[in-house]
Design an enzyme around this catalytic site. Structure first.
Site, PDB file in Angstrom:
ATOM      1  N   CYS A 165      42.268  16.236 -30.833  1.00 28.61           N
ATOM      2  CA  CYS A 165      43.678  16.596 -30.021  1.00 28.61           C
ATOM      3  C   CYS A 165      44.821  15.748 -30.304  1.00 28.61           C
ATOM      4  CB  CYS A 165      43.216  16.687 -28.767  1.00 28.61           C
ATOM      5  SG  CYS A 165      41.889  17.600 -28.219  1.00 28.61           S
ATOM      6  N   CYS A 198      33.664  12.902 -29.240  1.00 30.60           N
ATOM      7  CA  CYS A 198      33.543  13.104 -27.664  1.00 30.60           C
ATOM      8  C   CYS A 198      33.442  11.650 -27.195  1.00 30.60           C
ATOM      9  CB  CYS A 198      31.974  13.834 -27.847  1.00 30.60           C
ATOM     10  SG  CYS A 198      31.490  13.710 -25.766  1.00 30.60           S
ATOM     11  N   CYS A 205      30.329  10.938 -25.060  1.00 32.18           N
ATOM     12  CA  CYS A 205      29.284  10.241 -25.941  1.00 32.18           C
ATOM     13  C   CYS A 205      29.713   8.828 -26.197  1.00 32.18           C
ATOM     14  CB  CYS A 205      29.334  10.941 -27.144  1.00 32.18           C
ATOM     15  SG  CYS A 205      28.787  12.996 -26.873  1.00 32.18           S
ATOM     16  N   CYS A 211      40.296  13.149 -26.795  1.00 31.10           N
ATOM     17  CA  CYS A 211      39.959  13.555 -28.036  1.00 31.10           C
ATOM     18  C   CYS A 211      40.628  13.389 -29.278  1.00 31.10           C
ATOM     19  CB  CYS A 211      40.031  15.134 -27.717  1.00 31.10           C
ATOM     20  SG  CYS A 211      39.703  16.056 -29.254  1.00 31.10           S
TER      21      CYS A 211
END
Length: 471
Positions: free
Chosen positions: A385, A50, A53, A382
């Site tokens: 991704c 994340c 995060c 990401c």
């Protein structure tokens, strides 16, 4: 040589220790010892991939360092691995911050900045209500000039049951509103509350020329006091501080009128104009005047920018839609057009290419009833991704002869999708939207290699693939 490698090993341990020198690492196994036994803990539930995060990590560590002297513990938990307590906390997105007080949980509602974390947690550490010991403080604290947020004051001749119920209500609003109590007999006599007589007043600075003041008239129990504060903390229409918007809305639809911070004349004008609209539609949405938070809306602050925010959608008012009251009426009947955050539309992809979808083209491409569409919701930061990207491109190339299949992707951080069936709380999230059944998309739950994608599409395709054996 042994000394050299030994020193490197110690250095590595030191560096590792330095990364989490103040933030503790929580797991399902050590939760009881680390969280439930502590008086006050702030827990961050995160995911390793994340981006938000990762941005929070150094701020969280710095806050932990500052708060260590206050005896306040900060813990981080990898919610993708430690499922038990992240599940009990209802974690559905990252990062999620929760406050624990001897195991009892509440939401952390401050900003994700070091200073804000420190300030909010110190408020949690301190008393839930502050004692007023000087009569002069009563006038100074609650004047229009000095009052900055909602304040609640209780007067108690004894520290009996009514006092205890008040303190319980004060605990409920920690970090949100300021609570004060008076028990000094000399002050009580001056203000007319003496003996066993008790009273509670709420003050608020928002939305009126003078400080708003109202007395509590209900039964002296915690719930009644909480309801009284909740019902009176905000005006029907008034200037709401940005930091208090979450408390004000509590997830309910809200009409927001934006002005420049120093334009008091326009603010008062908008309050008067919106009051009759509020009386008509107040059961359907809240009303607020804001002096910040308008960046995503087009318009002139000198005239006021008016928008409705409801259920994840945004609606921008303009005079071509009639009066504000008429426009709100259209919204109430679901006839007002919602804003769509969208990147610039991208031309149709060539066969063998991944089709890029944006907010404005989602319905046209993904909800095309003549096509089966595999749509990936991704975020640019990401890691998973990025790993998927070359495989996804290979998949599109492999299926370039399938005219009924579209391989598509959308940057979910830059584009809105206003369809409940197509939501993404983590990345990548992939849906298979079958032709003629767009209201029932399938959440892709198979492997993320090309062969797994192909087998999944073969199985769920609305029209048999033209050369399934060759794929």
């Amino acid at each position: 040589m042994k000394f050299f490698f030994g020193a490197l090993a110690l250095l590595a341990v030191g560096l590792s220790r330095g990364e989490d020198e103040y933030v503790k690492v929580g797991t399902d196994a050590n939760w009881g010892e680390l969280v439930e036994k502590e008086d006050l803990v702030l827990v961050e539930f995160y995911a390793p991939w994340c981006g938000h995060c990762k941005q929070l990590a150094p701020k969280f560590e710095e806050a932990a360092k500052i708060l260590a002297d206050d005896g306040i513990v900060l813990v981080k938990v990898d919610a993708t691995e430690e499922k038990k307590y992240s599940g009990l906390a209802g974690v559905s997105g990252y990062p999620t911050l929760k406050i624990y007080r001897q195991g009892s949980m509440s939401d952390f509602e401050g900003a994700r900045e070091t200073d804000e974390i420190v300030e909010q947690m110190r408020k949690q550490k301190g008393p839930s209500s502050f004692e007023v010991t000087e009569h002069k403080d009563l006038k100074e604290k609650f004047s229009k000039k000095s009052l900055e947020k909602v304040a609640v004051v209780g007067y108690f001749g004894t520290k009996g049951n009514e006092y205890k119920e008040f303190m319980g209500a004060a605990h409920n609003f920690r970090g949100k509103f300021d609570f004060y109590h008076v028990t000094d007999s000399a002050i009580l006599e001056k203000v007319g509350y003496y003996g066993s007589k008790s009273a509670v007043f709420i003050y608020r600075p928002w939305g009126t020329a003078k400080t708003f003041k109202k007395s509590f008239t209900g039964s002296f129990n915690r719930k009644s006091i909480i309801d009284f504060v909740t019902d009176n903390a905000f005006p029907l229409v008034g200037l709401i501080d940005a930091s208090s918007m979450a408390d004000f809305t509590k997830g309910k639809p809200v009409l927001r009128a934006f002005t420049a911070a120093d334009d008091k004349k326009l603010q008062e004008k908008l309050i008067k104009e919106l009051e009759p609209v509020q009386k008509k539609f107040g059961k359907k949405l809240l009303f607020a005047i804001n002096d910040e938070g308008h960046d995503e809306y087009e318009g002139d602050l000198k005239e006021g920018i008016i928008a409705i925010e409801a259920l994840g959608k945004k609606y921008l008012y303009d005079k071509e839609q009639g009066s504000v009251s008429e426009w709100v009426g259209k919204w109430a009947k679901k006839k007002a057009p919602a804003m769509v955050k969208s990147e610039k539309p991208v031309p149709r992809a060539e066969p063998g290419e991944v089709q890029v979808v944006v907010g404005k083209t989602f319905d046209e491409i993904v909800l095309d009833n003549t096509k089966d569409v595999l749509i990936e919701f991704y975020a640019p930061w990401c890691g998973h991704c990025k790993q998927l990207e070359p495989k996804y491109a290979e998949l599109a190339e492999k299926l370039k002869g399938e005219k009924n299949v579209v391989i598509a992707k959308i940057d979910a951080t830059a584009n809105d999708v206003h369809h409940k069936k197509y939501s993404a709380s983590g990345f990548p999230t992939i849906y298979f939207a079958p032709a003629n059944n767009k209201e029932s998309p399938l959440t892709y739950d198979s492997g993320r290699d090309v062969d797994s994608f192909v087998e999944y599409i073969k199985k769920h395709a609305s029209v048999e693939l033209t050369a399934p054996d060759e794929l």
